[in-house]
Scaffold this motif. Sequence first.
Motif, mmCIF file in Angstrom:
data_model
loop_
_atom_site.group_PDB
_atom_site.id
_atom_site.type_symbol
_atom_site.label_atom_id
_atom_site.label_comp_id
_atom_site.label_asym_id
_atom_site.label_seq_id
_atom_site.Cartn_x
_atom_site.Cartn_y
_atom_site.Cartn_z
ATOM 1 N N PHE A 145 0.855 -1.188 0.000
ATOM 2 C CA PHE A 145 0.000 0.000 0.000
ATOM 3 C C PHE A 145 0.889 1.235 0.000
ATOM 4 O O PHE A 145 1.919 1.265 0.673
ATOM 5 N N ILE A 146 0.476 2.255 -0.733
ATOM 6 C CA ILE A 146 1.251 3.482 -0.846
ATOM 7 C C ILE A 146 0.384 4.657 -0.422
ATOM 8 O O ILE A 146 -0.733 4.834 -0.931
ATOM 9 N N VAL A 147 0.910 5.468 0.505
ATOM 10 C CA VAL A 147 0.215 6.683 0.946
ATOM 11 C C VAL A 147 1.079 7.887 0.566
ATOM 12 O O VAL A 147 2.112 8.134 1.198
ATOM 13 N N PRO A 148 0.714 8.645 -0.468
ATOM 14 C CA PRO A 148 1.481 9.847 -0.823
ATOM 15 C C PRO A 148 1.128 10.996 0.118
ATOM 16 O O PRO A 148 0.065 11.601 0.004
ATOM 17 N N ALA A 149 2.015 11.300 1.053
ATOM 18 C CA ALA A 149 1.714 12.304 2.074
ATOM 19 C C ALA A 149 2.218 13.696 1.704
ATOM 20 O O ALA A 149 1.793 14.679 2.307
ATOM 21 N N SER A 150 3.128 13.787 0.727
ATOM 22 C CA SER A 150 3.651 15.092 0.313
ATOM 23 C C SER A 150 2.931 15.574 -0.938
ATOM 24 O O SER A 150 2.332 14.787 -1.676
ATOM 25 N N PHE A 151 3.018 16.866 -1.193
ATOM 26 C CA PHE A 151 2.415 17.429 -2.400
ATOM 27 C C PHE A 151 3.028 16.796 -3.651
ATOM 28 O O PHE A 151 2.321 16.442 -4.594
ATOM 29 N N ALA A 152 4.359 16.633 -3.646
ATOM 30 C CA ALA A 152 5.043 16.102 -4.828
ATOM 31 C C ALA A 152 4.643 14.658 -5.104
ATOM 32 O O ALA A 152 4.372 14.283 -6.252
ATOM 33 N N ALA B 175 1.133 10.586 -7.828
ATOM 34 C CA ALA B 175 0.163 9.509 -7.613
ATOM 35 C C ALA B 175 -1.138 9.738 -8.373
ATOM 36 O O ALA B 175 -1.798 8.776 -8.811
ATOM 37 N N GLU B 176 -1.521 10.992 -8.544
ATOM 38 C CA GLU B 176 -2.801 11.285 -9.200
ATOM 39 C C GLU B 176 -2.830 10.854 -10.661
ATOM 40 O O GLU B 176 -3.894 10.777 -11.272
ATOM 41 N N LYS B 177 -1.651 10.551 -11.218
ATOM 42 C CA LYS B 177 -1.582 10.048 -12.593
ATOM 43 C C LYS B 177 -1.844 8.541 -12.649
ATOM 44 O O LYS B 177 -1.969 7.976 -13.736
ATOM 45 N N GLN B 178 -1.898 7.896 -11.492
ATOM 46 C CA GLN B 178 -2.020 6.437 -11.416
ATOM 47 C C GLN B 178 -3.436 6.048 -10.995
ATOM 48 O O GLN B 178 -3.660 5.459 -9.938
ATOM 49 N N SER B 179 -4.399 6.369 -11.841
ATOM 50 C CA SER B 179 -5.812 6.185 -11.479
ATOM 51 C C SER B 179 -6.154 4.727 -11.197
ATOM 52 O O SER B 179 -6.987 4.431 -10.335
ATOM 53 N N GLU B 180 -5.483 3.792 -11.933
ATOM 54 C CA GLU B 180 -5.814 2.383 -11.723
ATOM 55 C C GLU B 180 -5.411 1.910 -10.329
ATOM 56 O O GLU B 180 -6.100 1.093 -9.704
ATOM 57 N N TYR B 181 -4.285 2.435 -9.803
ATOM 58 C CA TYR B 181 -3.842 2.055 -8.466
ATOM 59 C C TYR B 181 -4.685 2.738 -7.385
ATOM 60 O O TYR B 181 -4.876 2.187 -6.302
ATOM 61 N N ILE B 182 -5.196 3.908 -7.696
ATOM 62 C CA ILE B 182 -6.106 4.572 -6.753
ATOM 63 C C ILE B 182 -7.409 3.797 -6.684
ATOM 64 O O ILE B 182 -7.952 3.544 -5.597
ATOM 65 N N SER B 183 -7.899 3.389 -7.846
ATOM 66 C CA SER B 183 -9.165 2.631 -7.900
ATOM 67 C C SER B 183 -9.042 1.290 -7.187
ATOM 68 O O SER B 183 -9.965 0.841 -6.502
ATOM 69 N N SER B 184 -7.884 0.650 -7.329
ATOM 70 C CA SER B 184 -7.694 -0.664 -6.716
ATOM 71 C C SER B 184 -7.450 -0.571 -5.215
ATOM 72 O O SER B 184 -7.534 -1.570 -4.505
ATOM 73 N N GLY B 185 -7.127 0.629 -4.728
ATOM 74 C CA GLY B 185 -6.866 0.809 -3.306
ATOM 75 C C GLY B 185 -5.415 0.662 -2.928
ATOM 76 O O GLY B 185 -5.054 0.815 -1.749
#
Length: 515
Positions: A433-440, A445-455
């Motif tokens: 699991f990956i939690v992007p805590a910084s702005f950068a 991460a916002e470019k990786q929609s499939e990984y966001i959707s999968s959780g």
Amino acid sequence: MNSPDNIKKTLEIDSNVYGVVGICGVVGNLIVRMLIDRKLNVLGSDIHEKKDCEYLYTLTGYNIPLYLTAHPESFLNKLDYIIPPPSLNEDSDLYKKIANYKINILPVEDCLKIFKPEKPVLCITGTNGKTTTTTLLKHICRSAGLKPTEHGFRNLQGNIDYIPPLQARLAGDVAVLETGTFGKTGDLKLLVERCEPDCGIVTNINPDHLDQDHDFMDYAKIKGEFIEYFKNKPIIVNSDDPTIFGLVTQEDVITFGLDTKKSGVGYKTCWCGRQIKIEETITGSGLYSCECGLTRPEPDYLALEIDETKGRFKLQTKDVVVNIQMKLVGLHNVYNSIGAIAAAREFFNIPLNNIVDAVESFEGVPGRIEHLFNYNGMDVILDYGHNPAGIETVVTELKKVYSSITVVLTVSSESGESGDNEILSKVLELGDFIVPASFASRKAAEKQSEYISSGKIMLTDMSSIKFKKGTLGATSDQVVEGVKKGLNCDTKALVCLGEAAYKYKEDILKCKELK
């Protein structure tokens, strides 16, 4: 006005009074200590009030008269020489005031020429592992009864600008100096020349400080400035790294490396221009052979029969084999250890049995795979890693210990967006699991929609807040929210990566009490 050579000749009978301007800054602070260590008469001044002088605690016991909030007549009237901060403009009011008092101006650069280290000096550089290698080598020296010089600034790495050169000139038996770079041509060359070392260590060279104007080989050439300095002096290098070994031309070189199973296959650009295949032990290092003739040699100090999950290995030198049981884990720490061992034995002439005892008692460096607490069966770990190679190595080594890992990224890459994207790519490959805590990291991460959707990528409510200061990629609130999100994951460990995680460690520790 006296020249540096003339001043130097009078030092043994020196009754002059030296005034240091800017004693609240790191340079002025170090200059004061350097001069007092040499039994000279020193006064200090600064325009700041005592409450704003962050580093005054380092002057405890030095008994120096201080003039704060101004540079008064009572200060200037007593001086024979004045040492202004390097940043002070010669058109400033203070410079004009100094001229009226007819005080000899002694620039910091002249101080470095006049006051020599007068002790064995060793410099350490590399992309990753500098801090651990430096700290371990100083620990070995202390265990052998040698006092290393220390800049003494809390929460300040101090590996750039004037800090290492001045640290080399403080009281002590030896100087072991971490030397970094801004990634600009000439800056490492100037730094090492100011330090005047007798020996050097290069840990590794991997991509860092890259932007649209600099590629990896440009960055590697900057590290090459360090190696070039030691063309007529001993140098200790990681010969498993083809980028380093391809820069070595001198005969007086001591090598270290590992004999272990490969973790994968990687590629680097060889100095001949070809892509060189590496059977990697860690990122960028391992076995290699290029058509141009660049081949990994048999190291002088070789670690073998390695159990990196337990910090255990055998060390083979040219004349002996010894067993070592570290308190540290990971192949990267095996590299750090054998580099420090080689330096302690070859340069400081410390007996090997004493070195091994010191290595085995070494507790590590705060912020480097530092275990913070256990939360409902999950180990929470902190690591300062902030470039792609360093982060890949840390997570790879942790995955050998833990079957599943949550990664909280507080990173802002010095290489900009490309570095942020590469870091995210590395942790997506290795973490659960990956939690992007910084702005950068959030932007990447916002470019990786499939990984966001999968959780697999878990977004916080605060990561979109922009924050950038060097590699400090996140605020305290962003770090804490990232850790809170990560603690909800079902993994064996959570590793919080980046400078911000290190800076806000105390805030992370408070998360232990969450219910």
